[in-house]
Design a protein around this motif. Sequence first.
Motif, mmCIF file in Angstrom:
data_model
loop_
_atom_site.group_PDB
_atom_site.id
_atom_site.type_symbol
_atom_site.label_atom_id
_atom_site.label_comp_id
_atom_site.label_asym_id
_atom_site.label_seq_id
_atom_site.Cartn_x
_atom_site.Cartn_y
_atom_site.Cartn_z
ATOM 1 N N ASP A 26 -15.021 84.820 43.552
ATOM 2 C CA ASP A 26 -14.523 83.611 42.932
ATOM 3 C C ASP A 26 -15.356 83.172 41.736
ATOM 4 O O ASP A 26 -14.942 82.303 40.997
ATOM 5 C CB ASP A 26 -14.456 82.481 43.961
ATOM 6 N N ASP A 28 -12.934 79.813 41.299
ATOM 7 C CA ASP A 28 -11.486 79.804 41.053
ATOM 8 C C ASP A 28 -10.892 78.496 41.552
ATOM 9 O O ASP A 28 -9.894 78.032 41.064
ATOM 10 C CB ASP A 28 -10.813 80.983 41.741
ATOM 11 N N HIS A 82 -6.406 88.596 47.809
ATOM 12 C CA HIS A 82 -6.910 87.216 47.904
ATOM 13 C C HIS A 82 -6.548 86.419 46.648
ATOM 14 O O HIS A 82 -6.008 85.311 46.736
ATOM 15 C CB HIS A 82 -8.431 87.284 48.105
ATOM 16 N N GLU A 83 -6.799 86.992 45.478
ATOM 17 C CA GLU A 83 -6.493 86.260 44.232
ATOM 18 C C GLU A 83 -4.985 86.037 44.105
ATOM 19 O O GLU A 83 -4.545 84.976 43.644
ATOM 20 C CB GLU A 83 -7.033 86.999 43.010
ATOM 21 N N HIS A 137 -4.016 82.997 45.955
ATOM 22 C CA HIS A 137 -4.152 81.762 45.166
ATOM 23 C C HIS A 137 -2.943 81.573 44.263
ATOM 24 O O HIS A 137 -2.409 80.468 44.129
ATOM 25 C CB HIS A 137 -5.411 81.812 44.299
ATOM 26 N N HIS A 155 -8.404 78.327 49.939
ATOM 27 C CA HIS A 155 -9.342 78.943 50.875
ATOM 28 C C HIS A 155 -9.148 78.328 52.257
ATOM 29 O O HIS A 155 -9.086 77.108 52.383
ATOM 30 C CB HIS A 155 -10.778 78.752 50.385
HETATM 31 ZN ZN LIG Z 1 -10.714 82.528 46.202
#
Ligand SMILES: [Zn+2]
Length: 338
Positions: A63, A68, A208-209, A212, A218
């Motif tokens: 991050d 992020d 994971h990104e 988002h 998270h």
């Molecule tokens: Zn993240």
Amino acid sequence: MLPAALSDCATGDTCPMRVYRWLGPFESGGSVRARLLKPNAAATAYVDSVVAGRRITPAQEEDGIPLDGDTDEDVAASALVQGGTGNPMWERPCNDNPGCQAGRPWIERTTQAPEGMIPQWEDYVIVRYKFDTDVDDVRKEAFRAAAADWRTHTCVGVIEDDAASNPYYLIGIYDTGSCWSNLGRPYSYGRINLGWCKNMNHKGSMIHELGHCLGLNHEQKRADAQAEYYGKGPALRMYWENVDSRWVSQYLPSEKTYIGSADDGGADPQIGHATYDYESIMHYYRQRSSNRTIANGYYFDAVPTSNNKLVGNRDHLSEGDIKQVLDAYRCRLRPEKL
Ligand SMILES: [Zn+2]
């Protein structure tokens, strides 16, 4: 890559180490086979530290600093929880606006299954991205594999579209020392930085990104993570003395973070409070301070501690991650698929 027994090697200056040598061919820019990696955030950062010759922490890698999460939306969301809405957020419907997640949901829908997706959902949500000019083929291959994971498990078609117009995500290399993403559907375009996420070893971080991008926050920012919330939680025992000030915001609750939802009609996969998901690909690993006085320096323990081994998964979407997106995007199987 660390055997379970070694990851518990918490104290002392020496640890036993078991070393494996890969004799097969390397794939996609220098990785061993992706299915052999079983990555978690801590192990990937460890390997990258060895390569870089300096210590890199997983959160830094994934991050970056600034985080992020430090979008305007997220800072506002962090402030929300103290005031509260008067009702638990799992009574919030998963609609198009504002939805039941931290980020704004994507709203383009089609009944036609996008190419490569099984025709099993009543309709599909389309999320378009394109690569910026400087992205190499190794990163592209890994990112496409990450996008395919979301397509395989949900009704959200994260698709590459060079001709995409607003809203869309631009995937580029904007800072080589980190990976980060904006949160949710942008008004014009959002960005994912694939700087440190440079090959298949980091596919889990790319998933994971993309999480988002779909609006997921998270997991440890849920309102029931570090304090009790309407009778639920806390899921974590925080050792605030150990938490570096730069990371505090990532452990503060944001009431907008998904925690379940109201009955959204049809075969709704989630009605009411959703179980806290330690295994979520959106959960941080157990960061540590160099000061080991309290709790060996760990930022937190899971409650119960037997769940410590689940956090930091960067191998696969958890059941909870999939269910969250099926819920948030109102994915409904076609009647003949039920
Ligand atoms: Zn993240």
